[in-house]
Design an enzyme around this catalytic site. Structure first.
Site, PDB file in Angstrom:
ATOM      1  N   LYS A 116       0.826  -1.218   0.000  1.00  0.00           N
ATOM      2  CA  LYS A 116       0.000   0.000   0.000  1.00  0.00           C
ATOM      3  C   LYS A 116       0.851   1.254   0.000  1.00  0.00           C
ATOM      4  O   LYS A 116       0.521   2.231  -0.669  1.00  0.00           O
ATOM      5  CB  LYS A 116      -0.929   0.022   1.224  1.00  0.00           C
ATOM      6  N   LYS A 199      -5.004 -11.228  -7.056  1.00  0.00           N
ATOM      7  CA  LYS A 199      -6.268 -11.397  -6.324  1.00  0.00           C
ATOM      8  C   LYS A 199      -7.251 -10.306  -6.761  1.00  0.00           C
ATOM      9  O   LYS A 199      -6.827  -9.207  -7.148  1.00  0.00           O
ATOM     10  CB  LYS A 199      -6.031 -11.355  -4.810  1.00  0.00           C
ATOM     11  N   LYS A 202     -10.188  -4.099  -5.072  1.00  0.00           N
ATOM     12  CA  LYS A 202     -10.629  -2.807  -5.583  1.00  0.00           C
ATOM     13  C   LYS A 202      -9.451  -2.029  -6.145  1.00  0.00           C
ATOM     14  O   LYS A 202      -9.544  -1.358  -7.168  1.00  0.00           O
ATOM     15  CB  LYS A 202     -11.280  -2.033  -4.438  1.00  0.00           C
TER      16      LYS A 202
HETATM   17  P1  TYM Z   1     -10.646  -5.933   3.754  1.00  0.00           P
HETATM   18  O1  TYM Z   1     -11.681  -4.926   4.038  1.00  0.00           O
HETATM   19  O2  TYM Z   1      -9.568  -5.608   2.771  1.00  0.00           O
HETATM   20  O3  TYM Z   1     -11.329  -7.265   3.239  1.00  0.00           O
HETATM   21  C1  TYM Z   1     -12.378  -7.904   3.940  1.00  0.00           C
HETATM   22  C2  TYM Z   1     -12.202  -9.409   3.841  1.00  0.00           C
HETATM   23  O4  TYM Z   1     -12.230  -9.837   2.468  1.00  0.00           O
HETATM   24  C3  TYM Z   1     -11.139 -10.716   2.224  1.00  0.00           C
HETATM   25  N1  TYM Z   1     -10.745 -10.620   0.814  1.00  0.00           N
HETATM   26  C4  TYM Z   1     -10.590 -11.666  -0.012  1.00  0.00           C
HETATM   27  N2  TYM Z   1     -10.737 -12.989   0.177  1.00  0.00           N
HETATM   28  C5  TYM Z   1     -10.518 -13.796  -0.886  1.00  0.00           C
HETATM   29  N3  TYM Z   1     -10.180 -13.340  -2.121  1.00  0.00           N
HETATM   30  C6  TYM Z   1     -10.010 -12.025  -2.355  1.00  0.00           C
HETATM   31  N4  TYM Z   1      -9.691 -11.593  -3.569  1.00  0.00           N
HETATM   32  C7  TYM Z   1     -10.213 -11.122  -1.271  1.00  0.00           C
HETATM   33  N5  TYM Z   1     -10.144  -9.773  -1.156  1.00  0.00           N
HETATM   34  C8  TYM Z   1     -10.464  -9.489   0.128  1.00  0.00           C
HETATM   35  C9  TYM Z   1     -10.051 -10.233   3.167  1.00  0.00           C
HETATM   36  O5  TYM Z   1      -9.094 -11.229   3.404  1.00  0.00           O
HETATM   37  C10 TYM Z   1     -10.845  -9.875   4.396  1.00  0.00           C
HETATM   38  O6  TYM Z   1     -11.048 -11.000   5.222  1.00  0.00           O
HETATM   39  N6  TYM Z   1      -7.459  -5.699   7.598  1.00  0.00           N
HETATM   40  C11 TYM Z   1      -8.758  -6.206   7.199  1.00  0.00           C
HETATM   41  C12 TYM Z   1      -9.902  -5.722   8.050  1.00  0.00           C
HETATM   42  C13 TYM Z   1      -9.754  -5.940   9.519  1.00  0.00           C
HETATM   43  C14 TYM Z   1      -9.854  -7.173  10.208  1.00  0.00           C
HETATM   44  C15 TYM Z   1      -9.718  -6.861  11.588  1.00  0.00           C
HETATM   45  C16 TYM Z   1     -10.040  -8.490   9.795  1.00  0.00           C
HETATM   46  C17 TYM Z   1      -9.565  -4.990  10.450  1.00  0.00           C
HETATM   47  N7  TYM Z   1      -9.543  -5.525  11.705  1.00  0.00           N
HETATM   48  C18 TYM Z   1      -9.753  -7.860  12.551  1.00  0.00           C
HETATM   49  C19 TYM Z   1     -10.068  -9.485  10.780  1.00  0.00           C
HETATM   50  C20 TYM Z   1      -9.920  -9.174  12.145  1.00  0.00           C
HETATM   51  C21 TYM Z   1      -9.022  -5.750   5.773  1.00  0.00           C
HETATM   52  O7  TYM Z   1      -8.491  -4.772   5.317  1.00  0.00           O
HETATM   53  O8  TYM Z   1      -9.982  -6.440   5.107  1.00  0.00           O
END
Ligand code: TYM
Length: 337
Positions: A116, A199, A202
């Site tokens: 990022k 993957k 967005k």
């Molecule tokens: P975020 O908002 O980027 O994504 C939410 C969830 O979607 C999953 N994901 C995917 N899984 C499979 N294939 C893909 N192409 C794909 N793109 C996204 C992500 O793995 C995620 O589970 N840091 C985290 C948010 C967070 C969090 C937490 C998660 C904040 N605090 C505590 C677990 C526990 C994030 O940015 O997810």
């Protein structure tokens, strides 16, 4: 009421507006299933969202939109605790403690930060973006979560959570549950429909390779039909040699509950076009009611807000208790009431 079920916690960022198919299949779908068997805490992580610049009005709208989509996907406030991260101030408070426990070197090794910050230009990355994973550590530890349902891209952050929980427990005495990642192999990583080597996301995907759940279903069908496959015509699950077809088969299998072997048998001798047309229909059938339900929740923001307020209250009861213990263990002098 104290629950004896194992606990899960997870979060999703409200930055993109619409969830994409990777978010749903990689994470949210599991959240819905786990609320039946686990004491489940799910949140919209608005504090994480502001680690990169956000328009304030849009952030507010997208936070409600994310909650509406989670409900539309099947989260039931009677079965889980659904809340907004910033409504529970303990997240930021425990994050500070964790910041003081984490090494600069180990935080520097987080690949999501590296990706990022490279994207925004190394000099433009905020300190918040750097400590983003530490806030995530606090999110998880506050609830003493046993498992964290996420996609593969979050594995490193869960590892960090485990390390910091162990470090805190070792230094100050048993305090935090050391969580396990809950990552389903089949949907751990959903790939871009135009470039199956990356993957779906967005930020990295081209618009044609990204399935937004709130897109017009016709657009979604078109994207599925123009997905990249490969030059031969055999419909077979082979991630090494046929990543595009394998991605479509994973998506198809998960959305319909049919096994990959069943699908391979059904499409034996058929062309890619047949697979894509059928998958486009499956997808339209899934997104159409999802969009309608999301809109219904958005149309009634008062109910949505009060539901989130109740969720925050439930979450806070747990978070406050853990934070008080952590403060005490660290040696912070309690304020006199
Ligand atoms: P975020 O908002 O980027 O994504 C939410 C969830 O979607 C999953 N994901 C995917 N899984 C499979 N294939 C893909 N192409 C794909 N793109 C996204 C992500 O793995 C995620 O589970 N840091 C985290 C948010 C967070 C969090 C937490 C998660 C904040 N605090 C505590 C677990 C526990 C994030 O940015 O997810």
């Amino acid at each position: 009421m104290a629950s004896t079920s194992p606990r899960v916690l997870s979060g999703i960022q409200p930055t993109a507006g619409s969830f994409h198919l990777g978010n749903y299949l990689g994470a949210v779908r599991q959240w819905v299933a786990l609320q039946e068997s686990h004491d489940a805490f799910y949140m919209v992580v608005d504090l994480h969202a502001i680690t990169v610049p956000q328009d304030p009005a849009e952030l507010r709208a997208n936070t409600r939109l994310a909650a509406a989509q989670l409900l539309a996907a099947g989260l039931d406030p009677e079965r889980c605790t659904l809340f907004v991260q910033s409504h529970v101030p303990e997240h930021a408070q425990l994050a500070w403690i964790m910041n003081c426990l984490a090494g600069f070197g180990e935080a520097s090794r987080m690949t999501q930060f590296k990706d990022k910050s490279a994207k925004h230009g190394a000099g433009n990355a905020t300190v918040g973006l750097f400590t983003y994973p530490i806030l995530q550590v606090a999110d998880i530890l506050l609830y003493q979560a046993n498992q964290v349902p996420v996609g593969e891209d979050q594995r490193q952050h869960i590892e960090l959570t485990r390390d910091l929980a162990d470090r805190f427990n070792g230094r100050f005495g048993e305090t935090f549950t050391v969580p396990e990642p809950y990552i389903l192999k089949e949907t751990a990583k959903i790939y871009d429909l135009q470039d199956p080597s990356i993957k779906m996301s967005k930020s990295a995907s081209t618009p044609k390779g990204l399935i937004n759940l709130l897109d017009d279903p016709k657009t979604t069908a078109k994207k599925v039909k123009s997905a990249v496959t490969d030059t031969d015509t055999v419909i077979k699950y082979d991630t090494e040699n046929k990543p595009g077809v394998s991605n479509l088969l994973s998506i198809y299998s998960t959305l319909t509950g049919r096994t990959i072997a069943e699908l391979e048998a059904e499409y034996e001798g058929k062309m890619y076009g047949a697979l894509k047309t059928d998958l486009a229909d499956v997808m339209v059938e899934f997104v159409t009611p999802f969009r309608t339900r999301t809109q219904q929740y958005l149309d009634d923001p008062e109910t949505l807000d009060s539901l989130l307020a109740k969720g925050a209250e439930k979450a806070r009861a747990v978070a406050a208790e853990t934070l008080a213990t952590a403060y005490d263990k660290v040696g912070l002098l309690p304020a006199k009431h």
